[in-house]
Design an enzyme around this catalytic site. Structure first.
Site, PDB file in Angstrom:
ATOM      1  N   HIS A  60       0.580  -0.884  -0.180  1.00 37.02           N
ATOM      2  CA  HIS A  60       0.106   0.236   0.031  1.00 37.02           C
ATOM      3  C   HIS A  60       0.550   1.247   0.042  1.00 37.02           C
ATOM      4  CE1 HIS A  60      -4.097   1.379   0.051  1.00 37.02           C
ATOM      5  NE2 HIS A  60      -4.547   1.003   0.827  1.00 37.02           N
ATOM      6  N   ASP A 119      -2.567   1.415  -4.404  1.00 36.49           N
ATOM      7  CA  ASP A 119      -3.710   1.657  -3.953  1.00 36.49           C
ATOM      8  C   ASP A 119      -4.701   0.921  -4.400  1.00 36.49           C
ATOM      9  OD1 ASP A 119      -3.181   3.929  -2.153  1.00 36.49           O
ATOM     10  OD2 ASP A 119      -2.751   5.556  -3.604  1.00 36.49           O
TER      11      ASP A 119
END
Length: 410
Positions: free
Chosen positions: A381, A385
């Site tokens: 992350h 995304d």
């Protein structure tokens, strides 16, 4: 004659240590340069290491089963290369001068599994240890010197953790009882454990799953697989179609083909797909280089060749290098949903689950039995995304759902 020292070579990207699993030579043996002298095990590969010199083995410093960091001495030779001896002597003479230079501490906290294990066993706080390795890296010898001193100084001691009541959820260290089998964690398994812990601790994982209708793909592959095997001499697996689809989607969404590098994100130019191949006691991740440039047939051939190398013990370090994205065939075990741990330093891993027949609601409310598969992707992350991950996975789904008799495997 000159005495030369051979060190543990670097056997792949991010490999920091190796375990001598078997010596292929004895003291007194004469070997030529590039002759294999030992079998070495790392978290990425089992390989024979070649001699760096031509000469006679005078001492085997590393013992079988011993783990050493890259650059540590493993054996010595007696050779006739005087010029090389002069270079070694010069380096040794200049070594004290190097120590007077300001220390570069950029690698201070990059601990190898061997260092972490030793420090933990002897309650040594690594934050208080001065490393002598490159960039201030703490080496196994640094820890061994502290242990050999007889006592761990107050500055080196790890701070004791206060005992917490059992009711607060602390789990005691598991202990074996009569009849249990204790299996030492050594070699590849220990390195795999260390890398998995590093990946989970350093990478903020997120994941997403989509189901894909691969009925047409299944029918097409089943129709041509016998003729393909007869013509080509190897199997056309479902996995080859999935790897090809992922490679094509990575070309269209290059953000997925990236790596976290601290102060920057590196988007890789080459699309090199790592595939997981398991043996009875280890997991290896060989690489299909430039997968986007290969046909389905070419990918199928590489999958077969790499799997055969792993299971025959012939996988080389070069077969493990350069991976940019991992595809894991968890469906081969019957799994239908799983979240993969990212193959550090990559930014994503895709799990291809088992293809199962399920009733599916089609257009106009009709129900049909279809071949369905779940694709589960884990992402870093920090790099990716949900939006780009969703677009990428949707594209892989679209490619797979449009493979039919009009698709060429050549």
């Amino acid at each position: 004659m000159a005495v030369e020292q051979m060190t543990m070579p670097k056997l792949g990207e991010s490999v920091t240590e190796g375990t001598i699993s078997k010596w292929l030579v004895n003291v007194g043996d004469h070997v030529n340069k590039y002759d294999p002298i030992a079998e070495v095990m790392t978290d990425k590969v089992n390989a024979e290491i070649p001699s760096s010199f031509t000469g006679q083995i005078t001492k085997l410093i590393a013992k079988e089963g011993e783990t050493l960091e890259v650059g540590e001495m493993i054996c010595t030779f007696e050779t006739a290369d005087k010029e090389k001896r002069n270079e070694v002597v010069k380096e040794e003479v200049n070594e004290p001068e190097k120590s007077l230079l300001p220390a570069n501490k950029t690698n201070k906290k990059r601990y190898s599994p061997a260092v972490v294990r030793l420090a933990g066993e002897h309650h040594i706080n690594l934050e208080h240890v001065e490393g002598t390795g490159a960039g201030g890296r703490i080496t196994r010898k640094d820890i061994e010197q502290i242990i050999a001193s007889g006592t761990v100084s107050k500055g080196h001691e790890a701070e004791p953790k206060p005992a917490e009541p059992q009711s607060q959820g602390e789990t005691p260290e598991p202990r074996g009882t009569v009849g249990d089998i204790e299996i030492p964690v050594t070699g590849v398994r220990g390195a795999i454990a260390a890398n998995m812990v590093k990946s989970k601790h350093e990478i903020p994982h997120a994941w997403m799953m989509m189901e894909v209708d691969v009925t047409d793909l299944v029918n097409y592959r089943n129709k041509i697989k016998a003729d393909f095997k007869k013509k080509e001499g190897f199997n056309l697996t479902f996995f080859a179609f999935f790897v090809k689809a992922v490679a094509q989607a990575l070309k269209e969404f290059p953000q997925m083909n990236s790596m976290w590098a601290g102060d920057k994100i590196i988007q890789k130019k080459d699309i090199n797909i790592s595939i997981a191949v398991a043996t009875e006691d280890a997991l290896f991740v060989p690489v299909i280089k430039h997968a986007d440039e290969k046909t389905i047939k070419g990918i199928a051939r590489e999958i077969t060749d790499l799997a055969n190398k792993v299971r025959s013990g012939k996988l080389m370090s070069k077969d493990m290098e350069g991976g940019t994205f991992t595809v894991n065939n968890t469906g081969s075990f019957g799994s239908v949903q799983s979240m993969g741990i990212i193959n550090y330093p990559q930014a994503a891993i895709l799990q291809v689950e088992s293809i199962v027949k399920r009733p599916v609601v089609m257009e106009h409310g009709m129900i049909a039995v279809r071949d369905m598969v779940n694709l589960c992707v884990s992402i870093d992350h920090r790099v990716l995304d949900g939006l780009i991950c969703g677009k990428f996975l949707t594209r892989v789904k679209h490619i797979l759902e449009h493979i039919d008799e009009n698709t060429s495997v050549y």
